[in-house]
Design an enzyme around this catalytic site. Structure first.
Site, PDB file in Angstrom:
ATOM      1  N   HIS A  82      47.596 -63.712 -40.379  1.00 11.60           N
ATOM      2  CA  HIS A  82      47.964 -65.046 -40.868  1.00 11.60           C
ATOM      3  C   HIS A  82      49.419 -65.405 -40.610  1.00 11.60           C
ATOM      4  CE1 HIS A  82      44.055 -64.922 -42.755  1.00 11.60           C
ATOM      5  NE2 HIS A  82      44.397 -63.851 -43.442  1.00 11.60           N
ATOM      6  N   ARG A 110      46.117 -76.160 -65.798  1.00 15.26           N
ATOM      7  CA  ARG A 110      46.651 -74.832 -65.495  1.00 15.26           C
ATOM      8  C   ARG A 110      46.464 -73.942 -66.728  1.00 15.26           C
ATOM      9  NH1 ARG A 110      50.729 -75.213 -61.686  1.00 15.26           N
ATOM     10  NH2 ARG A 110      50.229 -73.026 -61.326  1.00 15.26           N
ATOM     11  N   PRO A 138      54.257 -67.729 -55.638  1.00 13.60           N
ATOM     12  CA  PRO A 138      55.717 -67.587 -55.690  1.00 13.60           C
ATOM     13  C   PRO A 138      56.375 -68.626 -56.599  1.00 13.60           C
ATOM     14  CG  PRO A 138      55.031 -68.481 -53.567  1.00 13.60           C
ATOM     15  CD  PRO A 138      53.790 -68.118 -54.302  1.00 13.60           C
ATOM     16  N   GLU A 139      57.203 -68.139 -57.514  1.00 13.20           N
ATOM     17  CA  GLU A 139      58.032 -69.008 -58.351  1.00 13.20           C
ATOM     18  C   GLU A 139      59.487 -68.623 -58.086  1.00 13.20           C
ATOM     19  OE1 GLU A 139      56.630 -69.147 -62.399  1.00 13.20           O
ATOM     20  OE2 GLU A 139      54.562 -69.409 -61.777  1.00 13.20           O
ATOM     21  N   LYS A 175      62.017 -73.886 -55.840  1.00 10.77           N
ATOM     22  CA  LYS A 175      61.111 -73.098 -55.004  1.00 10.77           C
ATOM     23  C   LYS A 175      61.315 -73.376 -53.514  1.00 10.77           C
ATOM     24  CE  LYS A 175      57.633 -73.467 -58.631  1.00 10.77           C
ATOM     25  NZ  LYS A 175      56.316 -74.045 -58.952  1.00 10.77           N
TER      26      LYS A 175
END
Ligand SMILES: [Zn+2]
Length: 279
Positions: free
Chosen positions: A101, A269, A2-3, A61
């Site tokens: 989860h 990255r 998620p960004e 975020k």
């Protein structure tokens, strides 16, 4: 992962689902201690039960939730939700089974249950006394949110001009462009036709302006595509990839159709780019 766009959608969902609702009961998975640090799961449950959900905001975020005391006696409480790598908020009716989860559950007074699902446990749920979010270091250190406040080109140009590191790496600094992560950085640099390996300090003002516009365009496109009750995060190697260059190593460039997309590693990255369009 998620960004900004995915977290924005999560915040919008939480606002729509929970704003004004009372939390009749909270639950937290005892084994998921890592998510609840520094408070432990038991403290999370005790603090949230009986609270009314107030304002829900997003900065970078981080989702910031204000929780009021319906009786008015206690000071407000803050909850910061960071989705980590695989965190999601999901809504289920009271009779539906919990998703796998599910690490925390908020049972609301309309009979629905909000689940915080996080298979890999990199997310965080942090309680903030008095809802004083400015006291939380990782929130206080964030720059102006691109979606909420726009991107000030002069400010961004001045900040980039001071950095000798690669522009792609500089873009991940949350003090500069909060919410921009690895995916948005690659996508925006491709849209702006800027080589991700260039020094941040080498960008002209015109290029910074193009980059700022490209970040906002990438954010808007992902929000438009993903908006809905459940967001799907795209991982490298996933079968359906909605991005222009991200995770497309070896595929033909969608702009020039001549070169293939290359991958380089910067700051541990992956970065994806077209050497022809971003030369
Ligand atoms: Zn190209």
């Amino acid at each position: 992962m998620p960004e900004l766009p995915e977290v924005e959608i999560a915040a919008r969902n939480l606002r729509a689902w929970a704003r004004g609702r009372r939390i009749d009961r909270a639950e937290a998975e005892a084994q998921a201690k890592r998510i609840f640090r520094p408070g432990q799961p038991r403290a999370f449950v005790a603090a949230l039960t009986g609270r009314r959900v107030g304002e829900v905001r997003r900065v970078g975020k981080h989702i910031l939730v204000r929780l009021e005391d319906p009786a008015g006696g206690a000071e407000p409480l803050g909850l910061v939700s960071h989705l980590g790598m695989t965190g999601k908020w999901l809504r289920r009716s009271g009779v539906e089974a919990a998703p796998s989860h599910s690490r925390a559950r908020l049972h609301l007074d309309d009979g629905s249950t909000l689940h915080y699902r996080d298979p890999r446990l990199f997310g965080r749920l942090r309680l903030v006394p008095g809802a004083r979010f400015e006291d939380v270091p990782e929130v206080a250190g964030l720059g102006p949110d691109p979606l909420e406040e726009g991107i000030d080109v002069d400010r961004l140009a001045a900040a980039l001009a001071r950095r000798k590191i690669a522009v792609k790496v500089a873009m991940l600094d949350q003090a500069l462009l909060p919410g921009v992560g690895n995916i948005l950085a690659s996508e925006a640099l491709f849209r702006a036709r800027i080589d991700p390996r260039r020094s941040a300090s080498s960008l002209s003002r015109a290029e910074v302006k193009r980059l700022a516009g490209a970040v906002l365009a990438s954010v808007a496109e992902t929000i438009a595509r993903e908006e809905g009750p459940e967001v799907s995060y795209v991982e490298e190697g996933a079968s359906e990839n909605p991005f222009l260059v991200y995770a497309r190593e070896g595929e033909r460039c969608p702009r020039c159709r001549r070169e293939v997309i290359r991958r380089v590693v910067q700051g541990q990255r992956s970065t994806f780019f077209c050497p022809r369009c971003q030369g």
